[in-house]
Design a protein around this motif. Sequence first.
Motif, mmCIF file in Angstrom:
data_model
loop_
_atom_site.group_PDB
_atom_site.id
_atom_site.type_symbol
_atom_site.label_atom_id
_atom_site.label_comp_id
_atom_site.label_asym_id
_atom_site.label_seq_id
_atom_site.Cartn_x
_atom_site.Cartn_y
_atom_site.Cartn_z
ATOM 1 N N GLU A 87 -4.987 6.471 -1.286
ATOM 2 C CA GLU A 87 -4.275 5.240 -0.980
ATOM 3 C C GLU A 87 -4.392 4.295 -2.176
ATOM 4 O OE1 GLU A 87 -4.644 4.837 3.861
ATOM 5 O OE2 GLU A 87 -6.236 3.976 2.627
ATOM 6 N N SER A 91 0.436 5.411 0.621
ATOM 7 C CA SER A 91 -0.462 6.476 1.088
ATOM 8 C C SER A 91 0.072 7.831 0.628
ATOM 9 C CB SER A 91 -0.565 6.452 2.615
ATOM 10 O OG SER A 91 -1.014 5.189 3.068
ATOM 11 N N LEU A 105 -6.838 12.844 0.751
ATOM 12 C CA LEU A 105 -5.849 11.775 0.835
ATOM 13 C C LEU A 105 -6.121 10.744 -0.251
ATOM 14 C CD1 LEU A 105 -5.976 11.100 4.692
ATOM 15 C CD2 LEU A 105 -4.154 12.330 3.495
ATOM 16 N N LYS A 144 0.849 -1.195 0.000
ATOM 17 C CA LYS A 144 0.000 0.000 0.000
ATOM 18 C C LYS A 144 0.877 1.234 0.000
ATOM 19 C CE LYS A 144 -1.713 1.705 3.849
ATOM 20 N NZ LYS A 144 -2.516 2.013 5.061
#
Length: 222
Positions: free
Chosen positions: A49, A24, A47, A22
């Motif tokens: 991800e 971010s 944000l 992942k």
Amino acid sequence: MFLTAMMAFLAVTVFSQITTGKVSYDVYLSSDNPQMSAYIEQMESSLMEIFFDGGKTRNDFFMGEMSTTHTISIQGEDTTLVLMDNMYLGKVALKVTENEEDESGEYSFKVKSVELIDGETKEVAGYQCKKAVVTYDNDFSTEVWYTEEIKPEHRVGQYLFEEIPGMPLEMTGKNFGMDMKIVAYEVSNKLSKRQINSLFSLEIPKGYTLKTVEELRQFGQN
């Protein structure tokens, strides 16, 4: 001896590539247009991800208080699942085929060209990155800084590019009157089996209403 050492080096290099995990990102938006600036205020603290594992990818985009969008794509499947929780639309699910992605400018950006730039590097989130420039069919372009140390197998969508041999960690571009900068701040190279099963599911969660691309296009016109 030299050949053996070179083969060992290549083996270590390939083995050390991150192919599951992942990334971010912080998302920064700005505009010189006063009307657009007021709109952007509602998207503060945005944000993103990106999750990836083998032939599966998922992009989660949290646009402040305005909306949340989850896009799930699996290699070999003929549809991409898009889940939108929007202050205007509510909870909407889309199953977008490749043909609809090509035809619908509202929901995708068709890449016209990708140029890999030699000789320019920078460090982002602790990874050495190379530069690329992606140009879309609407003539807007995005400057991309990518690392070859992270390489999802399935690189499709708005933020992953098949033509770029690695993971974008910083992207800067302009579209719809907004300047956008997306910068990675954390990388994880692990996903649990439970995460993989839930993150990449193509089942529509409870509470979401299935719509077609055409229905959303008509809503936008209205």
